[in-house]
Design a protein around this motif. Structure first.
Motif, PDB file in Angstrom:
ATOM      1  N   THR A  58       0.830  -1.205   0.000  1.00  0.00           N
ATOM      2  CA  THR A  58       0.000   0.000   0.000  1.00  0.00           C
ATOM      3  C   THR A  58       0.865   1.256   0.000  1.00  0.00           C
ATOM      4  OG1 THR A  58      -1.869  -1.098   1.083  1.00  0.00           O
ATOM      5  CG2 THR A  58      -1.710   1.296   1.335  1.00  0.00           C
ATOM      6  N   ALA A 108      -6.318  -4.809   2.637  1.00  0.00           N
ATOM      7  CA  ALA A 108      -6.764  -3.463   2.287  1.00  0.00           C
ATOM      8  C   ALA A 108      -7.020  -2.700   3.581  1.00  0.00           C
ATOM      9  CB  ALA A 108      -8.035  -3.521   1.440  1.00  0.00           C
ATOM     10  N   VAL A 116      -3.946   5.811  -2.493  1.00  0.00           N
ATOM     11  CA  VAL A 116      -3.305   5.029  -3.547  1.00  0.00           C
ATOM     12  C   VAL A 116      -4.067   5.274  -4.840  1.00  0.00           C
ATOM     13  CG1 VAL A 116      -2.658   2.716  -4.323  1.00  0.00           C
ATOM     14  CG2 VAL A 116      -2.565   3.291  -1.878  1.00  0.00           C
ATOM     15  N   THR A 119      -5.328  -0.892  -8.713  1.00  0.00           N
ATOM     16  CA  THR A 119      -5.240  -1.802  -7.566  1.00  0.00           C
ATOM     17  C   THR A 119      -6.192  -2.978  -7.742  1.00  0.00           C
ATOM     18  OG1 THR A 119      -4.681   0.047  -6.081  1.00  0.00           O
ATOM     19  CG2 THR A 119      -5.539  -1.975  -5.068  1.00  0.00           C
ATOM     20  N   TYR A 135      -7.965   3.371  -1.722  1.00  0.00           N
ATOM     21  CA  TYR A 135      -7.504   2.886  -3.033  1.00  0.00           C
ATOM     22  C   TYR A 135      -8.449   3.455  -4.085  1.00  0.00           C
ATOM     23  CZ  TYR A 135      -5.241  -0.291   0.247  1.00  0.00           C
ATOM     24  OH  TYR A 135      -4.530  -0.816   1.305  1.00  0.00           O
TER      25      TYR A 135
END
Length: 390
Positions: A193, A211, A325, A329, A350
């Motif tokens: 991450t 996550a 991020v 992903t 994400y």
């Protein structure tokens, strides 16, 4: 295979006969406690309510002492290809398996605790040179975290997940991989991450089984399954995470036992393999005794019980809540993992989830529990990631 650059040195693992004889002697002389007081009449997870059952431990210790052979695993590591390099004054060990395919993409796989590079030995070859010509191929790099395996033990504080991620970028650059994809679970997922969030110029995208949502999100709007995930994760941290608190606050204290007693080390690690795998009674339903002992023996021979525990001291609850991020992903949430993040929560960190999967089976160690499924899922996830970059 190209010769490594001068600051990357080939490495061969070879434990001395004296170290292996000392291990067997310590196993023979081990003092064990009495049996747990929650013994039941049949198999089931209730047998583990107070930790590793005595009968199970005795069985594994006897096999470790009389039947297990370290040398095949050592030879396997050497065949894959092992190297070391020094980054920021610390020696970093890694496996490096280059693909024969001209279209191969660099991939860094990062393990966690209580795992090691042993988590990936059964998937490296298929990832590098897949049997299916349509599957993507990768130049695979598998580093040992600082303080783990054949990497050096940090002599001062500072080697947390942010610094490790920066070191991985440096490592990949030294191998000629300026841009790459990354995968990880557990601490490896945390580091992956950080890689995706801090180094988008180098990271094409990530795949993770971990996550981490930003803190403070509401359960409003979550499905019943997603609410159950949050409840199970909360229950884990409230009632089954004493190991993490110990290693985050007093890693040196538990480290004495982990470095001095192979039985203590085995019990500390086996407890997690039992609780975190998708099994009914024993981790050996899905992972072989040999592979778990490969992992434990690596900790033992490298004397890393204390140094590996310090990653909790360095990084527990340290993931920047503001980190986002933006690289593509792929996320896979296995049903028996210890932390499961709902997709609506994951999307808050994400920003470009290109593939999301929640299989019907699997736990915290998918590359060991179901290596064929893990490999296929990783190939498909990174295919989706790479398609976004075209």
């Amino acid at each position: 295979m190209p010769c490594p650059p001068s600051d990357v040195q080939a490495f061969d693992a070879h434990a001395t006969d004296a170290d292996l004889e000392d291990l067997r002697a310590r196993l023979t002389a081990a003092r064990l406690p009495e049996a747990e007081t929650v013994r039941g009449s049949g198999p089931g997870r209730h047998r583990w309510d107070q930790g590793v059952p005595l009968a199970d431990l005795v069985d594994v210790v006897n096999y470790w002492r009389t039947g297990y052979d370290w040398r095949p695993f050592e030879e396997r590591l050497n065949r894959i290809g092992q190297f070391r390099t020094t980054i920021d004054g610390l020696g970093i060990h890694f496996l490096h398996r280059r693909s024969a395919r001209a279209d191969a993409v660099p991939l860094i796989l990062t393990h966690g605790w209580p795992g090691s590079i042993a988590e990936f030995v059964d998937v490296v070859d298929e990832l590098a040179d897949p049997g299916d010509a349509e599957a993507p191929a990768f130049h695979v790099v598998v580093p040992s975290l600082p303080g783990f395996g054949y990497s050096d033990k940090p002599a001062a504080t500072g080697w947390g997940t942010e610094k490790i991620a920066a070191a991985w970028v440096e490592l990949m650059g030294r191998l000629g991989y300026r841009r790459f994809v990354a995968q990880g679970g557990d601490w490896g997922g945390n580091i992956t991450t950080v890689l995706g969030g801090r180094f988008p110029a180098h990271v094409l995208g990530i795949h993770t089984t971990f996550a981490a949502a930003p803190p403070g999100l509401t359960t409003d709007g979550l499905t019943a399954v997603e609410r159950r995930w949050t409840e199970e994760t909360r229950d884990f941290w409230r009632h089954r995470a004493a190991y993490a608190k110990q290693q985050a606050t007093r890693p040196q204290t538990i480290g004495y036992a982990l470095v001095d007693s192979p039985v203590g080390l085995l019990a500390w690690i086996l407890d997690k393999f039992a609780e975190w795998t998708d099994t009914d009674d024993s981790p050996f339903e899905t992972i072989s005794r040999d592979r778990i002992l490969d992992n434990v023996t690596l900790y033992w021979l490298t004397r890393t019980g204390a140094s590996s525990a310090r990653i909790y001291y360095e990084s527990h609850n340290s993931l920047d809540p503001e980190l986002r991020v933006d690289v593509p992903t792929a996320i896979t949430m296995y049903p028996r993992d210890i932390e499961k993040c709902p997709r609506p929560w994951a999307k808050e960190r994400y920003r470009q989830i290109v593939r999301w999967r929640s299989p019907e089976k699997g736990g915290h160690f998918p590359s060991l529990e179901a290596p064929a499924h893990f490999t296929r899922d990783l190939q498909e996830g990174l295919t989706a990631v790479l398609a976004t970059n075209r």
